[in-house]
Design a protein around this motif. Structure first.
Motif, PDB file in Angstrom:
ATOM      1  N   GLU A 141      -1.698  -4.885   8.326  1.00 15.78           N
ATOM      2  CA  GLU A 141      -2.626  -4.310   7.357  1.00 15.78           C
ATOM      3  C   GLU A 141      -2.162  -2.899   7.025  1.00 15.78           C
ATOM      4  O   GLU A 141      -2.344  -1.972   7.804  1.00 15.78           O
ATOM      5  CB  GLU A 141      -4.042  -4.298   7.937  1.00 15.78           C
ATOM      6  CG  GLU A 141      -5.077  -3.657   7.058  1.00 15.78           C
ATOM      7  CD  GLU A 141      -5.318  -4.411   5.754  1.00 15.78           C
ATOM      8  OE1 GLU A 141      -4.964  -5.591   5.672  1.00 15.78           O
ATOM      9  OE2 GLU A 141      -5.859  -3.790   4.825  1.00 15.78           O
ATOM     10  N   GLY A 142      -1.524  -2.730   5.887  1.00 16.61           N
ATOM     11  CA  GLY A 142      -1.048  -1.418   5.494  1.00 16.61           C
ATOM     12  C   GLY A 142       0.454  -1.290   5.646  1.00 16.61           C
ATOM     13  O   GLY A 142       1.160  -2.259   5.886  1.00 16.61           O
TER      14      GLY A 142
ATOM     15  N   GLY B 251      -9.935  -3.317   4.619  1.00 19.68           N
ATOM     16  CA  GLY B 251     -10.312  -4.578   4.022  1.00 19.68           C
ATOM     17  C   GLY B 251     -10.440  -5.699   5.023  1.00 19.68           C
ATOM     18  O   GLY B 251     -10.875  -6.792   4.681  1.00 19.68           O
TER      19      GLY B 251
ATOM     20  N   CYS C 256      -5.908   1.684   4.988  1.00 16.51           N
ATOM     21  CA  CYS C 256      -7.196   1.147   4.599  1.00 16.51           C
ATOM     22  C   CYS C 256      -7.297   1.022   3.087  1.00 16.51           C
ATOM     23  O   CYS C 256      -8.372   0.783   2.553  1.00 16.51           O
ATOM     24  CB  CYS C 256      -8.293   2.022   5.161  1.00 16.51           C
ATOM     25  SG  CYS C 256      -8.156   2.113   6.938  1.00 16.51           S
ATOM     26  N   ALA C 257      -6.201   1.181   2.427  1.00 16.59           N
ATOM     27  CA  ALA C 257      -6.200   1.015   0.979  1.00 16.59           C
ATOM     28  C   ALA C 257      -6.058  -0.453   0.636  1.00 16.59           C
ATOM     29  O   ALA C 257      -5.454  -1.212   1.360  1.00 16.59           O
ATOM     30  CB  ALA C 257      -5.047   1.781   0.371  1.00 16.59           C
ATOM     31  N   THR C 258      -6.613  -0.838  -0.462  1.00 13.41           N
ATOM     32  CA  THR C 258      -6.256  -2.126  -1.027  1.00 13.41           C
ATOM     33  C   THR C 258      -5.256  -1.867  -2.139  1.00 13.41           C
ATOM     34  O   THR C 258      -5.015  -0.736  -2.528  1.00 13.41           O
ATOM     35  CB  THR C 258      -7.471  -2.846  -1.597  1.00 13.41           C
ATOM     36  OG1 THR C 258      -8.104  -1.984  -2.529  1.00 13.41           O
ATOM     37  CG2 THR C 258      -8.423  -3.212  -0.498  1.00 13.41           C
ATOM     38  N   HIS C 259      -4.691  -2.920  -2.624  1.00  8.14           N
ATOM     39  CA  HIS C 259      -3.557  -2.736  -3.508  1.00  8.14           C
ATOM     40  C   HIS C 259      -3.852  -3.230  -4.906  1.00  8.14           C
ATOM     41  O   HIS C 259      -4.488  -4.243  -5.098  1.00  8.14           O
ATOM     42  CB  HIS C 259      -2.346  -3.481  -2.959  1.00  8.14           C
ATOM     43  CG  HIS C 259      -2.085  -3.140  -1.538  1.00  8.14           C
ATOM     44  ND1 HIS C 259      -1.567  -1.945  -1.155  1.00  8.14           N
ATOM     45  CD2 HIS C 259      -2.342  -3.819  -0.406  1.00  8.14           C
ATOM     46  CE1 HIS C 259      -1.491  -1.904   0.154  1.00  8.14           C
ATOM     47  NE2 HIS C 259      -1.962  -3.033   0.644  1.00  8.14           N
ATOM     48  N   ALA C 260      -3.344  -2.515  -5.856  1.00 11.67           N
ATOM     49  CA  ALA C 260      -3.366  -3.012  -7.223  1.00 11.67           C
ATOM     50  C   ALA C 260      -2.310  -4.107  -7.339  1.00 11.67           C
ATOM     51  O   ALA C 260      -1.539  -4.351  -6.418  1.00 11.67           O
ATOM     52  CB  ALA C 260      -3.064  -1.881  -8.181  1.00 11.67           C
ATOM     53  N   LEU C 261      -2.318  -4.765  -8.467  1.00 13.18           N
ATOM     54  CA  LEU C 261      -1.330  -5.817  -8.640  1.00 13.18           C
ATOM     55  C   LEU C 261       0.062  -5.231  -8.478  1.00 13.18           C
ATOM     56  O   LEU C 261       0.391  -4.204  -9.049  1.00 13.18           O
ATOM     57  CB  LEU C 261      -1.441  -6.428 -10.032  1.00 13.18           C
ATOM     58  CG  LEU C 261      -2.737  -7.183 -10.315  1.00 13.18           C
ATOM     59  CD1 LEU C 261      -2.795  -7.570 -11.779  1.00 13.18           C
ATOM     60  CD2 LEU C 261      -2.831  -8.409  -9.438  1.00 13.18           C
ATOM     61  N   GLY C 262       0.889  -5.889  -7.719  1.00 11.66           N
ATOM     62  CA  GLY C 262       2.228  -5.377  -7.489  1.00 11.66           C
ATOM     63  C   GLY C 262       2.866  -6.121  -6.350  1.00 11.66           C
ATOM     64  O   GLY C 262       2.325  -7.084  -5.845  1.00 11.66           O
ATOM     65  N   GLN C 263       4.004  -5.697  -5.909  1.00  6.05           N
ATOM     66  CA  GLN C 263       4.673  -6.376  -4.814  1.00  6.05           C
ATOM     67  C   GLN C 263       5.145  -5.365  -3.790  1.00  6.05           C
ATOM     68  O   GLN C 263       5.271  -4.187  -4.058  1.00  6.05           O
ATOM     69  CB  GLN C 263       5.846  -7.196  -5.328  1.00  6.05           C
ATOM     70  CG  GLN C 263       6.953  -6.374  -5.957  1.00  6.05           C
ATOM     71  CD  GLN C 263       8.110  -7.263  -6.366  1.00  6.05           C
ATOM     72  OE1 GLN C 263       7.977  -8.475  -6.404  1.00  6.05           O
ATOM     73  NE2 GLN C 263       9.236  -6.661  -6.635  1.00  6.05           N
ATOM     74  N   MET C 264       5.362  -5.848  -2.592  1.00  8.03           N
ATOM     75  CA  MET C 264       5.751  -4.999  -1.498  1.00  8.03           C
ATOM     76  C   MET C 264       7.077  -5.506  -0.920  1.00  8.03           C
ATOM     77  O   MET C 264       7.085  -6.278   0.018  1.00  8.03           O
ATOM     78  CB  MET C 264       4.679  -5.020  -0.413  1.00  8.03           C
ATOM     79  CG  MET C 264       4.866  -3.945   0.633  1.00  8.03           C
ATOM     80  SD  MET C 264       3.991  -4.258   2.166  1.00  8.03           S
ATOM     81  CE  MET C 264       2.502  -5.013   1.657  1.00  8.03           C
TER      82      MET C 264
ATOM     83  N   PRO D 265      11.258 -11.230  -3.544  1.00  4.76           N
ATOM     84  CA  PRO D 265      10.120 -12.142  -3.633  1.00  4.76           C
ATOM     85  C   PRO D 265      10.531 -13.559  -3.228  1.00  4.76           C
ATOM     86  O   PRO D 265      11.564 -14.047  -3.669  1.00  4.76           O
ATOM     87  CB  PRO D 265       9.732 -12.065  -5.106  1.00  4.76           C
ATOM     88  CG  PRO D 265      10.144 -10.700  -5.514  1.00  4.76           C
ATOM     89  CD  PRO D 265      11.410 -10.426  -4.743  1.00  4.76           C
ATOM     90  N   GLY D 266       9.735 -14.187  -2.398  1.00  2.00           N
ATOM     91  CA  GLY D 266      10.084 -15.488  -1.855  1.00  2.00           C
ATOM     92  C   GLY D 266      10.685 -15.383  -0.482  1.00  2.00           C
ATOM     93  O   GLY D 266      10.828 -16.374   0.225  1.00  2.00           O
TER      94      GLY D 266
END
Lengths: 174, 512
Positions: B34-35, B83, B472-480, B501-502
């Protein structure tokens, strides 16, 4: 088991699912849109047609919330959407978010058949946001994006609920 | 390991003697936690690890955010820290503010509703962690195909296990909703008590599923036990080390209590270092040290000092610091777990998963029992509050959150505004332990080898066992994406790996 969670056929046909952290600036766009739409739906007499759900982030079990829906509208803040907002259909996709703690709408849809839920038609409303600092209010531009997105969503929901009610009426036994 | 290279630190491999001469490997961010966190390894010319650190690179600033707010807003606001375990913050803040207002004894209805909320919260969080985030590693192997090593892979290969996991989490969330009023950011617990009873409809809903949840939880415990039995050498060796363990235990009988209790700390032999300490005195017990390379502090017991006084919290600590789990099925499984240690404390990081599932079982049993109690549906909700001028104005709330001991401490002025806030979250307590786990894996598994996705995952598996909540942040649309860079001593880039991705790995061509 868990009949209430999985097979609730009495559910509202439309689901609006928004996520974000209300304490982090423009990350609140999704929840704030949800608030506005819920108030509008109640005033318009559409409360029974639409269920509104808010969460911090999407997870696999949200697939269970998609059961028995005729349409689903996902709403989130987006740093990539062109202002004021972008709309696109969502298709099931096993993307990279399955390796994370927060799933994409595509990944949630992809999980539906795996927990016995039929994939509903789904649309994503991404509202352009730019600043996500803890304790910050919405940026001025984000507030304008929110208003435009809510107006679009009201029209979308009005149309979808009308379709849903027509279907229900025609399927009633004579 | 080269001890001479780490002589500047009391913790082997924490600080290399000459970092400027070493190559640098960074794992940024660590996934399936988480994070965001970041791991750096410094390697010598023989690819031997000389330094390994888990950095927490995000600064939350939540304490400053709380100061100046009216106290009654705090139990709701602090839920936005996270979250995954918002309810733990909700309840820890409520407990601290009970004390601020002079309440030392809740009404039976309030105490039981809060407990139901807490045990539902731990059940859902543990289910998420084990089934969604960690079971892919454990069921398929740390080096397995990354295209399979995720929750959907588990659903496809083991549909029964995965579906139980999803539904267990769902059940826990329903408990949270029914007790707090909302799925997230509920308002059910307020300073001095609660503001709702359990509705008849929710009571029927939860009671109807409770027995099934107990059975599925028992199945999950057996699954983790079987995993240990299948590969005992791995589970005993991987990221294993001695440590102290800290948790709350129930006064009088030392039983596991996830909502309230007194502080106890034991050493690796089970000897009690600290026992029966009042939660209001936590500052007498715990000191926090800041280090230059991480935003997250390193807590330790004052009496033992920073080198010997660090400890672990969370499920592995709780099942070993308590004298008994006060529900029969979970206690029987705890005895089986303790037998695995053969007289010593179980120290392997992977044992966190086994202990975590024992706690899931305990939570399910507690929930089933509580649901038979009429106090949930009727009775006084609020204890009498002292007026301003008579109330203490300061309070500490300690709770056992899913990841371990969680401390909230507030001071509130006569104007009802918060003047001081100190939070020590569970992951902070485990900071030194997670670093030790990273170093153990770096030393045992990484030394002298080339970067592969599977090998990197070994380090992440060790961190993930602690279920850290790094942001403790949530994320906007995007990828990590995951990016790993190998840097020469002169700062030039030697190698770079990108997790696309994948999950596939790519090595972009390096300029020059």
């Amino acid at each position: 088991m868990m009949h209430s969670a999985v097979s609730a056929t009495e559910r509202a046909p439309l689901l609006v699912l928004a996520w974000g952290n209300r304490s982090r600036g423009d990350d609140a766009l999704g929840p704030l849109a949800l608030d506005a739409l819920q108030t509008w739906a109640n005033d318009a007499g559409l409360g029974a047609q639409i269920e509104f759900l808010e969460d911090h982030q999407l997870q696999v079990e949200h697939a269970l919330d998609l059961a028995h829906r005729s349409q689903v509208l996902f709403i989130d803040a987006s740093v990539r959407a062109a202002p004021p907002f972008e709309v696109r259909a969502v298709q099931p996709l096993r993307d990279h978010s399955f390796t994370s703690h927060a799933l994409s709408p595509e990944a949630v849809l992809a999980a539906c058949p795996l927990v016995g839920v039929a994939v509903p038609p789904a649309t994503l409303l991404g509202i352009r946001g730019e600043a996500f600092e803890l304790g910050a209010d919405l940026r001025g531009a984000a507030a304008a994006h929110l208003a435009a997105a809510v107006a679009w969503a009201q029209a979308w929901l009005a149309s979808a609920s009308s379709t849903s009610m027509n279907r229900a009426a025609t399927s009633k036994p004579v | 390991m080269t001890d001479s290279a780490t002589s500047s630190s009391p913790f082997p491999l924490e600080t290399a003697a000459h970092p400027e001469r070493l190559r640098r490997v960074a794992i940024d961010p660590v996934s399936r936690v988480e994070g965001h966190g970041k791991v750096t390894l410094l390697l010598d010319e023989d690819n031997r690890v000389q330094q390994a650190r888990l950095h927490i690179v995000e600064f939350r600033g939540f304490e400053a955010f709380i100061v100046g707010r009216p106290y009654w807003e705090v139990p709701v606001m602090v839920q936005r820290l996270c979250g995954i375990c918002p309810v733990s913050h909700h309840l820890a803040a409520s407990k601290a503010l009970d004390r601020v207002l002079g309440v030392t004894q809740l009404t039976p209805s309030a105490e039981k509703m809060r407990r139901l909320m807490q045990y539902g919260q731990i059940l859902q969080s543990h289910a998420l962690h084990f089934f969604h985030l960690s079971s892919p590693d454990l069921l398929f192997g740390f080096d397995s195909d990354v295209r399979q090593r995720h929750i959907v892979g588990v659903i496809e290969a083991h549909p029964d296990i995965a579906k139980k996991g999803v539904l267990l989490r769902k059940f826990g969330q329903e408990v949270v909703r029914a007790t707090s009023g909302k799925r997230i950011h509920g308002t059910g617990s307020v300073p001095g008590g609660i503001n709702r009873h359990l509705s008849p409809a929710d009571h029927r809903l939860l009671r109807g599923d409770a027995a099934q949840m107990v059975q599925w939880s028992l199945d999950a415990v057996h699954l983790t036990a079987q995993l240990h039995a299948a590969e005992p050498a791995l589970y005993n060796r991987f990221a294993a080390f001695d440590s102290n363990f800290l948790s709350l235990v129930r006064p009088d009988d030392g039983a596991m209590d996830l909502y309230d209790g007194r502080l106890r700390c034991i050493d690796p032999t089970g000897q009690r270092l600290v026992n029966d300490v009042d939660d209001q005195r936590y500052l007498d017990l715990i000191e926090e040290e800041a280090r230059s390379w991480s935003y997250m502090k390193f807590p330790y017991l004052r009496t033992l000092g920073r080198e010997a006084g660090w400890y672990r919290v969370g499920p592995l600590a709780r099942v070993q610091t308590c004298d008994i789990i006060p529900t029969p099925l979970a206690e029987a499984e705890r005895q089986r777990f303790l037998a695995w240690g053969a007289g010593r404390q179980v120290g392997g990081s992977l044992a966190y998963h086994w202990a975590r599932m024992i706690e899931v079982l305990h939570c399910a049993e507690i929930i089933q029992t509580l649901l038979e109690d009429p106090d949930l549906r009727e009775g006084e909700m609020m204890a009498p509050l002292l007026p301003p001028g008579e109330r203490p104005g300061e309070g500490v709330g300690i709770i056992e959150a899913p990841r371990g001991t969680l401390i909230h401490h507030y001071r509130v002025g006569e104007d009802d505004l918060v003047t001081h806030c100190n939070l020590i979250v569970s992951t902070t307590h485990n900071n030194q332990a997670m670093n030790e786990a990273v170093r153990a894996v770096a030393r045992d598994d990484f030394d002298g080898r080339d970067i592969t996705e599977g090998l990197l995952n070994h380090i992440e598996v060790a961190i993930r066992a602690y279920d850290p909540c790094l942001s403790c942040a949530t994320h906007a649309l995007g990828q990590m994406p995951l990016e790993v860079s190998l840097v020469n001593a002169d700062g030039s880039l030697r190698d770079q790996v990108l997790r696309a991705p994948g999950g596939t790995l790519q090595r972009p061509s390096l300029a020059g």
